[in-house]
Design a protein around this motif. Sequence first.
Motif, short mmCIF file in Angstrom:
data_model
loop_
_atom_site.label_atom_id
_atom_site.label_comp_id
_atom_site.label_asym_id
_atom_site.label_seq_id
_atom_site.Cartn_x
_atom_site.Cartn_y
_atom_site.Cartn_z
N ARG A 171 25.76 -27.54 2.22
CA ARG A 171 25.74 -26.85 0.86
C ARG A 171 26.50 -28.11 0.04
NH1 ARG A 171 28.98 -22.23 1.69
NH2 ARG A 171 27.25 -21.44 2.79
N LYS A 172 27.48 -28.74 0.53
CA LYS A 172 28.04 -29.89 -0.26
C LYS A 172 26.95 -30.92 -0.63
CE LYS A 172 32.75 -29.51 1.33
NZ LYS A 172 33.73 -30.09 2.05
N ILE A 173 26.13 -31.18 0.58
CA ILE A 173 25.37 -32.28 0.14
C ILE A 173 24.08 -31.60 -0.83
CG2 ILE A 173 23.23 -33.45 1.35
CD1 ILE A 173 24.88 -33.55 3.89
N GLU A 174 23.68 -30.57 -0.81
CA GLU A 174 22.90 -29.97 -1.83
C GLU A 174 23.53 -30.12 -3.11
OE1 GLU A 174 19.49 -29.36 -1.67
OE2 GLU A 174 19.86 -30.10 0.43
N GLU A 175 24.72 -29.67 -3.45
CA GLU A 175 25.60 -29.67 -4.58
C GLU A 175 25.54 -31.14 -5.04
OE1 GLU A 175 29.35 -27.93 -4.03
OE2 GLU A 175 28.43 -25.83 -3.77
N SER A 176 25.79 -32.12 -4.36
CA SER A 176 26.09 -33.64 -4.69
C SER A 176 24.21 -34.11 -5.08
CB SER A 176 26.52 -34.35 -3.70
OG SER A 176 25.57 -34.60 -2.53
N ARG A 177 23.23 -33.54 -4.74
CA ARG A 177 21.91 -34.11 -5.01
C ARG A 177 21.80 -33.97 -6.28
NH1 ARG A 177 17.24 -34.49 -2.10
NH2 ARG A 177 18.23 -33.69 -0.13
N MET A 178 22.47 -32.90 -7.20
CA MET A 178 22.26 -32.91 -8.65
C MET A 178 22.76 -34.11 -9.19
SD MET A 178 24.57 -29.87 -9.82
CE MET A 178 26.14 -30.18 -10.56
N HIS A 179 23.49 -34.52 -8.55
CA HIS A 179 24.20 -35.89 -9.37
C HIS A 179 23.58 -37.31 -9.21
CE1 HIS A 179 27.72 -33.70 -10.50
NE2 HIS A 179 27.89 -33.22 -9.27
N VAL A 180 22.42 -37.01 -8.09
CA VAL A 180 21.61 -38.35 -7.86
C VAL A 180 20.61 -38.39 -9.18
CG1 VAL A 180 19.98 -39.35 -6.22
CG2 VAL A 180 21.80 -38.06 -5.38
N GLY A 181 20.44 -39.56 -9.54
CA GLY A 181 19.38 -39.85 -10.42
C GLY A 181 19.57 -39.14 -11.75
N ASN A 182 20.77 -39.51 -12.30
CA ASN A 182 21.01 -39.12 -13.78
C ASN A 182 20.15 -40.13 -14.66
OD1 ASN A 182 22.81 -37.31 -13.13
ND2 ASN A 182 24.56 -38.48 -13.42
N TYR A 183 19.50 -41.04 -14.08
CA TYR A 183 18.60 -42.00 -14.87
C TYR A 183 17.25 -41.60 -14.98
CZ TYR A 183 22.69 -44.57 -12.79
OH TYR A 183 24.07 -44.67 -12.65
N LYS A 184 17.01 -40.43 -14.08
CA LYS A 184 15.60 -40.03 -14.12
C LYS A 184 15.16 -39.58 -15.70
CE LYS A 184 15.28 -38.36 -9.34
NZ LYS A 184 15.26 -36.94 -8.61
N MET A 185 15.94 -39.08 -16.41
CA MET A 185 15.37 -38.50 -17.42
C MET A 185 15.18 -39.62 -18.41
SD MET A 185 15.28 -35.36 -17.26
CE MET A 185 15.00 -34.79 -18.98
N GLU A 186 15.73 -40.77 -18.32
CA GLU A 186 15.44 -42.01 -19.03
C GLU A 186 14.09 -42.58 -18.79
OE1 GLU A 186 18.68 -44.86 -18.77
OE2 GLU A 186 19.96 -43.34 -18.96
N TYR A 187 13.83 -42.46 -17.43
CA TYR A 187 12.36 -42.97 -17.17
C TYR A 187 11.40 -42.09 -17.56
CZ TYR A 187 14.79 -46.21 -14.00
OH TYR A 187 15.57 -47.25 -13.53
N GLU A 188 11.46 -40.85 -17.37
CA GLU A 188 10.47 -39.85 -17.93
C GLU A 188 10.11 -40.00 -19.35
OE1 GLU A 188 11.88 -36.11 -16.43
OE2 GLU A 188 11.57 -36.54 -14.28
N LYS A 189 11.25 -40.42 -20.27
CA LYS A 189 11.05 -40.38 -21.56
C LYS A 189 10.54 -41.62 -22.10
CE LYS A 189 15.15 -37.58 -22.65
NZ LYS A 189 16.59 -37.48 -23.28
N GLU A 190 10.95 -42.73 -21.27
CA GLU A 190 10.27 -44.04 -21.88
C GLU A 190 8.76 -44.45 -20.97
OE1 GLU A 190 13.22 -47.19 -21.11
OE2 GLU A 190 14.86 -45.89 -22.24
N GLY A 191 8.85 -43.92 -19.70
CA GLY A 191 7.85 -44.58 -18.91
C GLY A 191 6.60 -43.62 -18.74
#
Length: 104
Positions: free
Chosen positions: A84-104
């Motif tokens: 459960r803790k690992i799944e909760e920490s997964r949401m913090h991974v890749g805060n940069y994804k949104m930048e790639y989707e917008k630009e790329g």
Amino acid sequence: MSKLEKTINRDLILRENLALQRTILANQTTFLSFLRTSMYFLVGGLGIKNLLQVEGSIYYQVIFYTIAIVILVFGTVNYVRQKRKIEESRMHVGNYKMEYEKEG
């Protein structure tokens, strides 16, 4: 954003995802270790009857079975809690994804 910054951000996402995968595998390995230890105590409880051929050996069997059950329950609870803790920490991974989707 420069090309170098994009590359650095992609590397960070990859590192975070790989670290998360290692953590998941470590959690699974830990659970299997608890399971293995529990089974050792279970087999010990089964074998102690033949080893100690006295009337009081049933108490030792009960002790071994109880320890096996406690270890199995503790290992399972630990696994679920950590998962459960690992799944909760997964949401913090890749805060940069949104930048790639917008630009790329």
